[in-house]
Write a protein that holds these residues in place. Structure first.
Motif, PDB file in Angstrom:
ATOM      1  N   GLU A   1      24.746  33.454  39.204  1.00  0.00           N
ATOM      2  CA  GLU A   1      24.400  33.322  37.590  1.00  0.00           C
ATOM      3  C   GLU A   1      24.716  34.100  36.712  1.00  0.00           C
ATOM      4  OE1 GLU A   1      20.270  32.811  37.480  1.00  0.00           O
ATOM      5  OE2 GLU A   1      20.010  34.286  39.068  1.00  0.00           O
ATOM      6  N   TYR A   2      25.083  33.919  35.735  1.00  0.00           N
ATOM      7  CA  TYR A   2      25.058  34.800  34.744  1.00  0.00           C
ATOM      8  C   TYR A   2      23.720  35.248  34.047  1.00  0.00           C
ATOM      9  CZ  TYR A   2      30.032  33.723  34.495  1.00  0.00           C
ATOM     10  OH  TYR A   2      31.231  33.493  35.067  1.00  0.00           O
TER      11      TYR A   2
ATOM     12  N   LYS B   1      39.411  33.821  28.067  1.00  0.00           N
ATOM     13  CA  LYS B   1      38.556  32.530  27.400  1.00  0.00           C
ATOM     14  C   LYS B   1      37.288  32.288  28.026  1.00  0.00           C
ATOM     15  CE  LYS B   1      42.189  30.277  28.986  1.00  0.00           C
ATOM     16  NZ  LYS B   1      43.027  29.179  29.324  1.00  0.00           N
ATOM     17  N   ILE B   2      36.435  31.972  27.158  1.00  0.00           N
ATOM     18  CA  ILE B   2      35.056  31.718  27.485  1.00  0.00           C
ATOM     19  C   ILE B   2      34.715  30.639  28.625  1.00  0.00           C
ATOM     20  CG2 ILE B   2      34.126  30.527  25.585  1.00  0.00           C
ATOM     21  CD1 ILE B   2      32.327  33.375  27.051  1.00  0.00           C
ATOM     22  N   ILE B   3      35.537  29.684  28.527  1.00  0.00           N
ATOM     23  CA  ILE B   3      35.661  28.436  29.411  1.00  0.00           C
ATOM     24  C   ILE B   3      35.797  28.792  30.979  1.00  0.00           C
ATOM     25  CG2 ILE B   3      37.910  27.745  29.087  1.00  0.00           C
ATOM     26  CD1 ILE B   3      34.920  25.237  29.491  1.00  0.00           C
ATOM     27  N   ASP B   4      36.582  29.872  31.091  1.00  0.00           N
ATOM     28  CA  ASP B   4      36.772  30.424  32.438  1.00  0.00           C
ATOM     29  C   ASP B   4      35.464  31.117  32.939  1.00  0.00           C
ATOM     30  OD1 ASP B   4      39.458  29.806  32.170  1.00  0.00           O
ATOM     31  OD2 ASP B   4      40.163  31.920  31.656  1.00  0.00           O
TER      32      ASP B   4
ATOM     33  N   ARG C   1      32.492  30.507  38.010  1.00  0.00           N
ATOM     34  CA  ARG C   1      31.394  30.564  38.683  1.00  0.00           C
ATOM     35  C   ARG C   1      31.530  29.433  39.738  1.00  0.00           C
ATOM     36  NH1 ARG C   1      26.981  26.920  38.557  1.00  0.00           N
ATOM     37  NH2 ARG C   1      25.182  27.789  38.988  1.00  0.00           N
ATOM     38  N   GLU C   2      31.929  28.328  39.276  1.00  0.00           N
ATOM     39  CA  GLU C   2      32.130  27.076  40.083  1.00  0.00           C
ATOM     40  C   GLU C   2      32.831  27.534  41.382  1.00  0.00           C
ATOM     41  OE1 GLU C   2      30.817  23.918  39.886  1.00  0.00           O
ATOM     42  OE2 GLU C   2      29.349  25.235  38.521  1.00  0.00           O
ATOM     43  N   ASP C   3      33.998  28.250  41.250  1.00  0.00           N
ATOM     44  CA  ASP C   3      34.960  28.715  42.371  1.00  0.00           C
ATOM     45  C   ASP C   3      34.251  29.652  43.175  1.00  0.00           C
ATOM     46  OD1 ASP C   3      36.798  26.983  41.588  1.00  0.00           O
ATOM     47  OD2 ASP C   3      38.252  28.503  40.578  1.00  0.00           O
ATOM     48  N   ILE C   4      33.415  30.621  42.676  1.00  0.00           N
ATOM     49  CA  ILE C   4      32.563  31.432  43.495  1.00  0.00           C
ATOM     50  C   ILE C   4      31.730  30.725  44.588  1.00  0.00           C
ATOM     51  CG2 ILE C   4      30.941  33.197  43.448  1.00  0.00           C
ATOM     52  CD1 ILE C   4      32.375  34.408  41.177  1.00  0.00           C
ATOM     53  N   LEU C   5      31.046  29.864  44.120  1.00  0.00           N
ATOM     54  CA  LEU C   5      30.062  28.805  44.716  1.00  0.00           C
ATOM     55  C   LEU C   5      30.813  28.151  45.857  1.00  0.00           C
ATOM     56  CD1 LEU C   5      28.004  27.395  41.766  1.00  0.00           C
ATOM     57  CD2 LEU C   5      27.117  28.979  43.674  1.00  0.00           C
TER      58      LEU C   5
ATOM     59  N   LEU D   1      36.020  37.851  46.941  1.00  0.00           N
ATOM     60  CA  LEU D   1      36.096  37.243  45.208  1.00  0.00           C
ATOM     61  C   LEU D   1      37.237  37.801  44.409  1.00  0.00           C
ATOM     62  CD1 LEU D   1      32.270  37.679  44.663  1.00  0.00           C
ATOM     63  CD2 LEU D   1      33.506  35.623  45.428  1.00  0.00           C
ATOM     64  N   LYS D   2      38.054  38.830  44.809  1.00  0.00           N
ATOM     65  CA  LYS D   2      39.095  39.327  43.998  1.00  0.00           C
ATOM     66  C   LYS D   2      39.992  38.323  43.633  1.00  0.00           C
ATOM     67  CE  LYS D   2      42.126  43.200  43.441  1.00  0.00           C
ATOM     68  NZ  LYS D   2      42.686  44.356  44.023  1.00  0.00           N
ATOM     69  N   PRO D   3      40.802  37.427  44.685  1.00  0.00           N
ATOM     70  CA  PRO D   3      41.469  36.422  44.329  1.00  0.00           C
ATOM     71  C   PRO D   3      40.987  35.365  43.244  1.00  0.00           C
ATOM     72  CG  PRO D   3      41.343  36.629  46.741  1.00  0.00           C
ATOM     73  CD  PRO D   3      40.117  37.489  45.981  1.00  0.00           C
ATOM     74  N   VAL D   4      39.512  35.232  43.344  1.00  0.00           N
ATOM     75  CA  VAL D   4      38.962  34.131  42.384  1.00  0.00           C
ATOM     76  C   VAL D   4      39.139  35.004  41.135  1.00  0.00           C
ATOM     77  CG1 VAL D   4      36.807  32.972  41.691  1.00  0.00           C
ATOM     78  CG2 VAL D   4      37.658  33.230  44.216  1.00  0.00           C
ATOM     79  N   PHE D   5      38.581  36.075  40.963  1.00  0.00           N
ATOM     80  CA  PHE D   5      38.620  36.775  39.502  1.00  0.00           C
ATOM     81  C   PHE D   5      40.241  36.724  39.020  1.00  0.00           C
ATOM     82  CE2 PHE D   5      34.563  38.507  41.104  1.00  0.00           C
ATOM     83  CZ  PHE D   5      33.814  38.434  39.732  1.00  0.00           C
ATOM     84  N   GLU D   6      40.930  37.106  39.775  1.00  0.00           N
ATOM     85  CA  GLU D   6      42.444  37.201  39.390  1.00  0.00           C
ATOM     86  C   GLU D   6      43.138  35.928  38.952  1.00  0.00           C
ATOM     87  OE1 GLU D   6      44.458  38.844  43.022  1.00  0.00           O
ATOM     88  OE2 GLU D   6      43.820  41.025  42.202  1.00  0.00           O
TER      89      GLU D   6
END
Length: 83
Positions: free
Chosen positions: A34-35, A13-16, A21-25, A56-61
């Motif tokens: 940034e994209y 989903k594009i909203i993800d 990004r917010e969770d990585i920050l 960062l892997k848990p954030v992506f997952e």
């Protein structure tokens, strides 16, 4: 020393893309995230703090996001000696 990682991403989903990004920050202190394209496929993460993709892997997952590392770059600051 600056740590830069460029990720190639694929979202369900594009909203993800926004929430990722917010969770990585929040995960990496004092980072820039940034994209680099309008399709949210190339994500650049840079920080003065060293980090690894394992952090960062848990954030992506969490967002069920497919990702791969396109480029990794660690640049060291230069020391100038004035005599």
């Amino acid at each position: 020393m600056k740590n830069n990682v460029l990720f190639k991403t694929k979202f369900k989903k594009i909203i993800d893309a926004f929430w990722l990004r917010e969770d990585i920050l929040e995960t990496i202190p004092n980072c820039q995230c940034e994209y680099l394209d309008s399709n949210f496929r190339l994500l650049s993460v840079s920080s003065e703090t060293l980090f690894s993709e394992n952090e960062l892997k848990p954030v992506f997952e969490l967002y069920k996001t497919e990702f791969s590392i396109v480029e990794r770059n660690i640049s060291r600051g230069r020391l100038h000696i004035i005599s």
